[in-house]
Each structure stands twice: as C-alpha cells, then as structure tokens.
Design an enzyme around this catalytic site. Structure first.
Site, PDB file in Angstrom:
ATOM      1  N   GLU A  17       0.952  -1.274   0.035  1.00 45.94           N
ATOM      2  CA  GLU A  17       0.006   0.080  -0.093  1.00 45.94           C
ATOM      3  C   GLU A  17       0.747   1.216  -0.046  1.00 45.94           C
ATOM      4  OE1 GLU A  17      -3.916   1.834   0.176  1.00 45.94           O
ATOM      5  OE2 GLU A  17      -3.304  -0.303   0.062  1.00 45.94           O
ATOM      6  N   SER A 237       6.949   5.899   0.339  1.00 45.83           N
ATOM      7  CA  SER A 237       8.101   5.044   0.540  1.00 45.83           C
ATOM      8  C   SER A 237       8.439   4.813   1.905  1.00 45.83           C
ATOM      9  CB  SER A 237       9.336   5.945   0.139  1.00 45.83           C
ATOM     10  OG  SER A 237       9.239   6.092  -1.312  1.00 45.83           O
ATOM     11  N   ARG A 238       7.189   4.770   2.815  1.00 49.04           N
ATOM     12  CA  ARG A 238       7.095   4.692   3.967  1.00 49.04           C
ATOM     13  C   ARG A 238       7.815   5.646   5.217  1.00 49.04           C
ATOM     14  NH1 ARG A 238       4.032   1.450   2.365  1.00 49.04           N
ATOM     15  NH2 ARG A 238       4.039  -0.829   2.731  1.00 49.04           N
ATOM     16  N   LEU A 239       8.037   6.730   4.363  1.00 45.03           N
ATOM     17  CA  LEU A 239       8.951   7.880   5.144  1.00 45.03           C
ATOM     18  C   LEU A 239       7.480   8.929   5.688  1.00 45.03           C
ATOM     19  CD1 LEU A 239      11.544   8.544   2.352  1.00 45.03           C
ATOM     20  CD2 LEU A 239      11.853   7.323   4.697  1.00 45.03           C
TER      21      LEU A 239
END
Ligand SMILES: Cc1cc2nc3c(=O)[nH]c(=O)nc-3n(C[C@H](O)[C@H](O)[C@H](O)COP(=O)(O)O)c2cc1C
Length: 263
Positions: A17, A237-239
C-alpha cells in the site's frame, strides 16, 4: 512442537500500500494540545463517512497486573472531552477488571491502570495512538449516555455478564437471560433480540424504547486520560510523518512537549 521458520503460511499479504496523506509539515501545523489536534482529525474522518465508515472504532489494549499479559479488543469512542477519550463497557469484563483491578465499581472516580488506544483511518492514511491512565466516568454522565441507547442495548447490558463463560455454551442460555431481564423491566419479550411483534430492531421507535431502565451498577464509562499521544500521517516510501506529544503522567496542568519521530 516448535513452529519451524519454514512452516507453510496460512495467509500472506503481498501488496504494498502507498500511503499518501497530506502529511504533517511541521510541529507548527499541530495544535498545542493533542486533544484539540485529535478533534480536528476526528472531525475530518467524521466528514467522510463513505471513506471512513466508523471513525470511532478504536483498539484498546490493557494488561493483566499479575501476569503482565496484554490483551487488545475493539471498542467505540463515545466522547472526546478536554480530559480524554471516553468509551463505555462492563466494569466486570476482562478489560474492566484489568483497568480497575480493585473491582470496586461503586467508588467515585478512582484512578485505574494504564491503557493504550489506536485509531486507523485507512482512506485518510492517518492513525493516532494514545497512552494514558484510566478513570471512571461519573455516574450522571454514564446514566445520560445509557438512557440514549436503544432499549435492546440497555437490556443487553444487564443480560450479558461480559467476558464470563456461558456454562452450557449455547446461545439459548444467553437469550434466556435476556428474556429474564425483559420480564424484570416490563419490556415485551423479544425486544432485544428483534423477535418481538411490533417492536422492531432493538425496540427503536416503540413504546418499549421509552421504558426507564436503570444503568447497571457494573456498567459505565471509562476515560483514558492521556500522557502520550502520537499522530501518524502516511507518506510515500514509508517515510511517514510522526509527531508525539508527551507530558508528565498525572500532571494535567503540565504543558505538552511535541517531537517528530522517525517513521
Ligand atoms: C466495532 C466494534 C465495536 C465494539 N464496541 C464496544 C464497546 O464500545 N464497548 C464494549 O464493551 N465492547 C465493544 N465491542 C466488543 C469488544 O471488542 C469485546 O468483544 C468486548 O468488550 C469484550 O472484551 P473483553 O473480554 O476483553 O473485556 C466492540 C466490538 C467491535 C467489533
């Protein structure tokens, strides 16, 4: 037998996701008080019912004081007030006993144990985590909320010894308890289970709805008074953006410190 690392999985998740909220650009964009910040996000979630069907659903974690074993279940947030997050439950349930191990639910507003809450509003890519200490909501507030519930739910609160084992294991045993409570309060049999003629689901819109049913002494509101609240906004990007508010536990006059955390 020890599970081996190569055991065949029973379920896997392979999608990745992408989380794309507006983010939280800086601490300056947050309210100084996390309850105000939560209210802003909660109103946003409430304004998008198609995207967030039940924004008030939250995970509640408690811990057994003797074994230190945690447990988590879903409950519904019913109010946010300047002190904290309120939900309603059975004080004798597993969560109720873990939150108030003294078991004295008649005592006025005693301080209880620590609890943690988590909200996740998927379509908004937002999440909130709360850590706090609980207290019982005063009886007048509990009574007012109890009176606002459908009559079937009020009967259910009396009939269900929440978290206890039903000795026969049958649904019929539960429904017999419900019928006993209906008889006790003079409500047509089948009101709570929806089988009563002319009463309708949970008695809504019926004469039964007007029946005065006292709030069970073992049932009421619990407020999680936070000393830590984290706001999580999903980014690419999960940041993700994460901000944590903290204040000294037990000091509600203390100001909140806000820090950005690594995702
Ligand atoms: C969407 C949803 C909302 C729920 N809301 C509540 C609630 O507000 N209060 C409550 O006591 N249980 C609620 N429950 C049931 C709890 O998850 C749980 O089964 C029950 O409270 C017993 O938990 P315990 O045995 O750990 O005390 C809800 C369950 C779901 C799935």
């Amino acid at each position: 037998m020890q599970a081996s690392a190569s055991a065949k999985p029973l379920a896997t998740v392979s999608n990745h996701e992408t989380y794309l909220s507006q983010g939280i650009p800086s601490a300056d964009s947050l309210a100084p008080n996390p309850l105000d910040q939560f209210s802003q996000w909660f109103h946003l979630a409430q304004s998008r019912p198609d995207d967030v069907p039940e924004p008030e659903a939250m995970s509640l974690s408690t811990v057994d004081a003797e074994t230190h074993i945690p447990s988590t279940r879903v409950v519904l947030l019913k109010q946010v007030d300047p002190r904290g997050f309120v939900f309603y439950t059975n004080y004798s349930s597993r969560k109720g006993r873990e939150l108030f191990p003294d078991g004295d639910y008649e005592a006025e507003s005693p301080r209880g144990a620590y609890a943690s809450l988590a909200f996740y509003w998927r379509k908004l890519h937002l999440s909130v985590r709360v850590v706090g200490r609980v207290e019982r909501v005063d009886r007048a507030t509990t009574q007012a909320y109890f009176d606002s519930r459908p009559v079937g739910s009020r009967i259910g609160a009396w009939a269900s010894d929440q978290s206890s084992v039903l000795p026969t294991g049958s649904r019929e045993e539960l429904e017999q308890r419900v019928r006993d409570v209906e008889r006790r309060f003079g409500v047509p049999e089948g009101t709570a289970t929806g089988s009563a003629v002319d009463v309708g689901p949970e008695g809504k819109g019926s004469a039964a709805q007007e029946t005065h049913i006292p709030v069970p002494p073992f049932w009421g509101g619990i407020r999680v008074v936070p000393f830590e609240v984290e706001f999580w906004a999903g980014r690419e990007s999960r940041l993700h953006d994460r901000y944590r508010y903290t204040r000294k536990e037990g000091d509600e006059d203390a100001s909140w410190k806000i820090e950005r955390l690594c995702p």
